[in-house]
Design a protein around this motif. Structure first.
Motif, PDB file in Angstrom:
ATOM      1  N   THR A  92       0.830  -1.201   0.000  1.00 36.41           N
ATOM      2  CA  THR A  92       0.000   0.000   0.000  1.00 36.41           C
ATOM      3  C   THR A  92       0.864   1.250   0.000  1.00 36.41           C
ATOM      4  O   THR A  92       0.587   2.224  -0.714  1.00 36.41           O
ATOM      5  CB  THR A  92      -0.926   0.002   1.231  1.00 36.41           C
ATOM      6  OG1 THR A  92      -1.816  -1.120   1.152  1.00 36.41           O
ATOM      7  CG2 THR A  92      -1.735   1.280   1.316  1.00 36.41           C
ATOM      8  N   TRP A 241      -6.434   3.466  -4.201  1.00 35.65           N
ATOM      9  CA  TRP A 241      -7.897   3.433  -4.270  1.00 35.65           C
ATOM     10  C   TRP A 241      -8.433   4.080  -3.006  1.00 35.65           C
ATOM     11  O   TRP A 241      -7.698   4.270  -2.036  1.00 35.65           O
ATOM     12  CB  TRP A 241      -8.401   1.995  -4.404  1.00 35.65           C
ATOM     13  CG  TRP A 241      -7.914   1.072  -3.322  1.00 35.65           C
ATOM     14  CD1 TRP A 241      -6.712   0.424  -3.269  1.00 35.65           C
ATOM     15  CD2 TRP A 241      -8.599   0.718  -2.115  1.00 35.65           C
ATOM     16  NE1 TRP A 241      -6.602  -0.295  -2.103  1.00 35.65           N
ATOM     17  CE2 TRP A 241      -7.744  -0.151  -1.381  1.00 35.65           C
ATOM     18  CE3 TRP A 241      -9.840   1.051  -1.568  1.00 35.65           C
ATOM     19  CZ2 TRP A 241      -8.100  -0.690  -0.155  1.00 35.65           C
ATOM     20  CZ3 TRP A 241     -10.199   0.507  -0.337  1.00 35.65           C
ATOM     21  CH2 TRP A 241      -9.327  -0.362   0.355  1.00 35.65           C
ATOM     22  N   ASP A 243     -11.989   4.679  -0.250  1.00 36.55           N
ATOM     23  CA  ASP A 243     -13.309   4.234   0.197  1.00 36.55           C
ATOM     24  C   ASP A 243     -13.881   5.279   1.148  1.00 36.55           C
ATOM     25  O   ASP A 243     -13.345   6.387   1.262  1.00 36.55           O
ATOM     26  CB  ASP A 243     -13.262   2.826   0.811  1.00 36.55           C
ATOM     27  CG  ASP A 243     -12.555   2.767   2.165  1.00 36.55           C
ATOM     28  OD1 ASP A 243     -12.128   3.822   2.676  1.00 36.55           O
ATOM     29  OD2 ASP A 243     -12.423   1.663   2.718  1.00 36.55           O
ATOM     30  N   GLN A 245     -13.796   5.630   4.223  1.00 34.94           N
ATOM     31  CA  GLN A 245     -12.944   6.068   5.331  1.00 34.94           C
ATOM     32  C   GLN A 245     -11.765   6.886   4.823  1.00 34.94           C
ATOM     33  O   GLN A 245     -11.454   7.953   5.371  1.00 34.94           O
ATOM     34  CB  GLN A 245     -12.407   4.865   6.114  1.00 34.94           C
ATOM     35  CG  GLN A 245     -11.366   5.264   7.165  1.00 34.94           C
ATOM     36  CD  GLN A 245     -11.004   4.138   8.085  1.00 34.94           C
ATOM     37  OE1 GLN A 245     -11.686   3.901   9.082  1.00 34.94           O
ATOM     38  NE2 GLN A 245      -9.935   3.428   7.760  1.00 34.94           N
ATOM     39  N   SER A 246     -11.092   6.401   3.794  1.00 32.27           N
ATOM     40  CA  SER A 246      -9.902   7.090   3.324  1.00 32.27           C
ATOM     41  C   SER A 246     -10.219   8.397   2.610  1.00 32.27           C
ATOM     42  O   SER A 246      -9.377   9.287   2.531  1.00 32.27           O
ATOM     43  CB  SER A 246      -9.095   6.181   2.395  1.00 32.27           C
ATOM     44  OG  SER A 246      -9.882   5.737   1.313  1.00 32.27           O
ATOM     45  N   GLU A 270      -5.730   3.532   4.773  1.00 37.52           N
ATOM     46  CA  GLU A 270      -6.349   2.476   5.574  1.00 37.52           C
ATOM     47  C   GLU A 270      -7.751   2.183   5.056  1.00 37.52           C
ATOM     48  O   GLU A 270      -8.512   3.094   4.761  1.00 37.52           O
ATOM     49  CB  GLU A 270      -6.406   2.920   7.038  1.00 37.52           C
ATOM     50  CG  GLU A 270      -6.949   1.880   8.000  1.00 37.52           C
ATOM     51  CD  GLU A 270      -6.901   2.388   9.445  1.00 37.52           C
ATOM     52  OE1 GLU A 270      -5.814   2.832   9.887  1.00 37.52           O
ATOM     53  OE2 GLU A 270      -7.939   2.389  10.108  1.00 37.52           O
ATOM     54  N   ALA A 271      -8.090   0.911   4.957  1.00 36.65           N
ATOM     55  CA  ALA A 271      -9.418   0.528   4.483  1.00 36.65           C
ATOM     56  C   ALA A 271     -10.418   0.540   5.628  1.00 36.65           C
ATOM     57  O   ALA A 271     -10.074   0.338   6.792  1.00 36.65           O
ATOM     58  CB  ALA A 271      -9.378  -0.855   3.849  1.00 36.65           C
ATOM     59  N   SER A 272     -11.674   0.761   5.286  1.00 37.74           N
ATOM     60  CA  SER A 272     -12.714   0.776   6.312  1.00 37.74           C
ATOM     61  C   SER A 272     -13.054  -0.631   6.790  1.00 37.74           C
ATOM     62  O   SER A 272     -13.465  -0.816   7.934  1.00 37.74           O
ATOM     63  CB  SER A 272     -13.979   1.455   5.775  1.00 37.74           C
ATOM     64  OG  SER A 272     -14.458   0.775   4.637  1.00 37.74           O
ATOM     65  N   GLU A 273     -12.878  -1.617   5.920  1.00 37.99           N
ATOM     66  CA  GLU A 273     -13.192  -2.998   6.298  1.00 37.99           C
ATOM     67  C   GLU A 273     -11.974  -3.631   6.956  1.00 37.99           C
ATOM     68  O   GLU A 273     -10.910  -3.768   6.340  1.00 37.99           O
ATOM     69  CB  GLU A 273     -13.598  -3.812   5.064  1.00 37.99           C
ATOM     70  CG  GLU A 273     -13.961  -5.256   5.358  1.00 37.99           C
ATOM     71  CD  GLU A 273     -15.130  -5.394   6.331  1.00 37.99           C
ATOM     72  OE1 GLU A 273     -15.167  -6.385   7.080  1.00 37.99           O
ATOM     73  OE2 GLU A 273     -16.009  -4.503   6.344  1.00 37.99           O
TER      74      GLU A 273
END
Length: 402
Positions: A92, A241, A243, A245-246, A270-273
Motif C-alpha cells: 500500500t 484506491w 473508500d 474512510q480514506s 487504511e481501508a474501512s473494512e
C-alpha cells in the motif's frame, strides 16, 4: 527482566505451557492470554449485538491501539494506519508513491526482503526505471557513505529492510535516513524484524514511511500491521484506491466536479473494512510491550541471542551465519548444519518438539546470492525464551550434526 517476571509472562502465554519450544518468533510469536481474550471477547460481542454495532462500541479501544502504536514509534496517532499484514502495508505504501519514469533509479539494501524486491523491480520495469543495490560495509550492513555517492537527480526512492530476515544483521537505518533526508528523497523502511524487539524512533530515523506486522516480535495476532506515514509527507502520498474512510464523501459533497480529497492523516491508506477484534488484540500486545519497556526487551533478547550463538559455535558441523555488528544484532540466529539443508534441519528438530524457521533464496535473494547460501536454519528468540530452552536446542543440534 527478572526470572519471576519471565515466569509470570510465560504463565500468561499458552504456547509456553506445552512440551514444544517455539524458536520462530520472527515468523510469528506466541500471544498472551490477555491478547487472545481481547480478540475472543470482541468476537463474542459481535455475535451478540452484530459486528457493525460492536465496532461502534469498540471505537475507543481501537483508538487506544492507534495511540499505543504511535507511542511505540515516537509518532502521532494521525501518522498511524492499520493494515491486514506486513506485505499489505508495504505494498500500500509503495503503490501510493509518485509513479516512476524512464531512467529513474530505486536504491535498496542488500538485505531487502524478497517480496519487496519483486514489487520494486516490477514497478521499475513497467516504467523503464531501474533498481540498484547500495554497497555494503565489510560486515554486510548498508554503507551510508556509499549511498551518498550514488545520489543524483534520478533517484526517486531509498528502500531499506532494517533487520535482515535471514539472520541477526541490523542495518544503520538512521545513517541511511540522514543521507535520504539531505537529498530530499523518499525513504521507506521495512521494520518487520525490528519493531517489538528493538527501540524505534521514526523521528531519529528520518524515514517517510515505515511498516511492521503485528504477529512477530510484538506478539500480536496474525492479520494485523502498522504503517507509519510522516505527517509532512502526506501530500506526496496518493492512495491507489479510496473508500468511505480514506476519502469521506462529505469532504467533496455538493459539487459535481469537485476534486476528490483524501483525508489528511495516515488513514488515507487504511481501508474501512478490517477485523476490529484483531485490532483490539494488537492493542493489548502493544500495551504489554510498552509496559515491559522495549529497552528491557532488547537487552534480554540480545543477551539470549549472543548466548545461543556461543553455544552453536562450539558444535562441530554447525556454522553460525550471522553477520553485521555483533553489538547491534537482533534475536534472529541463523546457522547451517553440515550435510543438511535448512528445511531438513527444521523438519528434524520439529520431530523433537523444537519449532524453527528455515529461509531460502526467495526471502533475501540479494544477500543469499552474495554469500553463496541457498538455505539457512533460523532460531529466532523472544524475551520469553529461557536459558534451559537454549541448552535443549544446542543439545539437539549437537546430536544432529555430523
Amino acid at each position: 527482566m527478572t526470572d519471576a517476571l519471565i515466569e509470570a509472562l510465560r504463565a500468561d502465554t499458552p504456547g509456553c505451557a506445552g512440551p514444544r519450544v517455539h524458536f520462530n518468533h520472527a515468523g510469528a510469536s506466541l500471544s498472551s492470554r490477555r491478547t487472545l481474550a481481547a480478540i475472543t471477547d470482541h468476537l463474542a460481542l459481535e455475535a451478540e449485538v452484530g459486528p457493525m454495532e460492536a465496532a461502534v462500541m469498540a471505537a475507543d479501544g481501537v483508538a487506544r491501539t492507534r495511540a499505543a502504536a504511535a507511542t511505540l514509534l515516537n509518532a502521532t496517532p494521525e501518522e498511524i494506519a492499520f493494515a491486514t499484514g506486513g506485505s499489505a502495508a508495504w505494498g500500500t505504501a509503495i503503490a501510493s508513491l509518485p509513479p516512476l519514469r524512464p531512467g529513474d533509479r530505486v536504491l535498496v539494501g542488500r538485505q531487502e526482503w524478497g517480496g519487496n524486491l519483486t514489487t520494486l523491480r516490477d514497478k521499475a520495469a513497467r516504467a523503464g526505471a531501474g533498481v540498484e543495490v547500495i554497497p555494503s560495509l565489510e560486515d554486510g550492513r548498508v554503507d551510508a557513505d556509499a549511498l551518498a555517492g550514488l545520489i543524483d537527480d534520478r533517484v526517486r526512492l531509498v528502500s531499506l529492510t532494517w533487520g535482515a530476515a535471514n539472520g541477526g544483521l541490523v542495518n544503520d537505518a538512521a545513517a541511511v535516513g540522514r543521507v535520504a533526508r539531505a537529498a530530499g528523497i523518499p525513504y521507506v523502511i521495512d521494520a518487520a524484524q525490528v519493531v517489538g524487539q528493538i527501540p524505534v524512533d521514526v523521528r531519529a530515523l528520518g524515514c517517510d514511511m515505515l511498516k511492521a506486522p503485528g504477529r512477530k516480535h510484538l506478539r500480536g495476532p496474525r492479520g494485523t500491521a502498522l504503517l507509519y506515514v510522516r505527517r509532512d509527507f502526506l501530500d506526496k502520498v496518493t492512495p491507489a484506491w479510496l473508500d468511505v474512510q480514506s476519502s469521506p464523501w462529505a469532504t467533496h459533497l455538493g459539487a459535481d466536479h469537485a476534486p476528490v480529497s483524501p483525508r489528511d492523516d495516515a488513514r488515507r491508506l487504511e481501508a474501512s473494512e478490517a477485523s476490529v477484534a484483531l485490532q483490539l488484540g494488537l492493542g493489548n500486545a502493544l500495551e504489554q510491550a510498552l509496559a515491559l519497556g522495549i529497552d528491557h526487551i532488547r537487552a534480554r533478547i540480545h543477551h539470549l541471542a549472543q548466548g545461543l550463538r556461543g553455544r552453536l559455535e562450539g558444535i562441530p558441523g554447525v556454522t553460525v551465519r550471522d553477520i553485521g555488528d555483533p553489538e547491534t544484532r537482533s534475536g534472529l540466529v541463523s546457522f547451517t548444519v553440515e550435510g543438511l539443508a535448512g528445511s531438513a534441519v527444521r523438519a528434524r528438530l520439529m520431530d523433537q518438539g523444537l519449532t524453527l524457521g528455515a529461509n531460502g533464496m526467495p526471502y533475501t535473494p540479494l544477500d543469499m546470492t552474495t554469500r553463496g547460501l541457498t538455505e539457512i536454519a533460523r532460531a529466532s528468540l523472544s524475551y520469553l525464551t529461557t536459558e534451559a530452552e537454549l541448552d535443549r536446542l544446542a543439545d539437539a543440534l549437537a546430536r544432529l550434526a555430523p
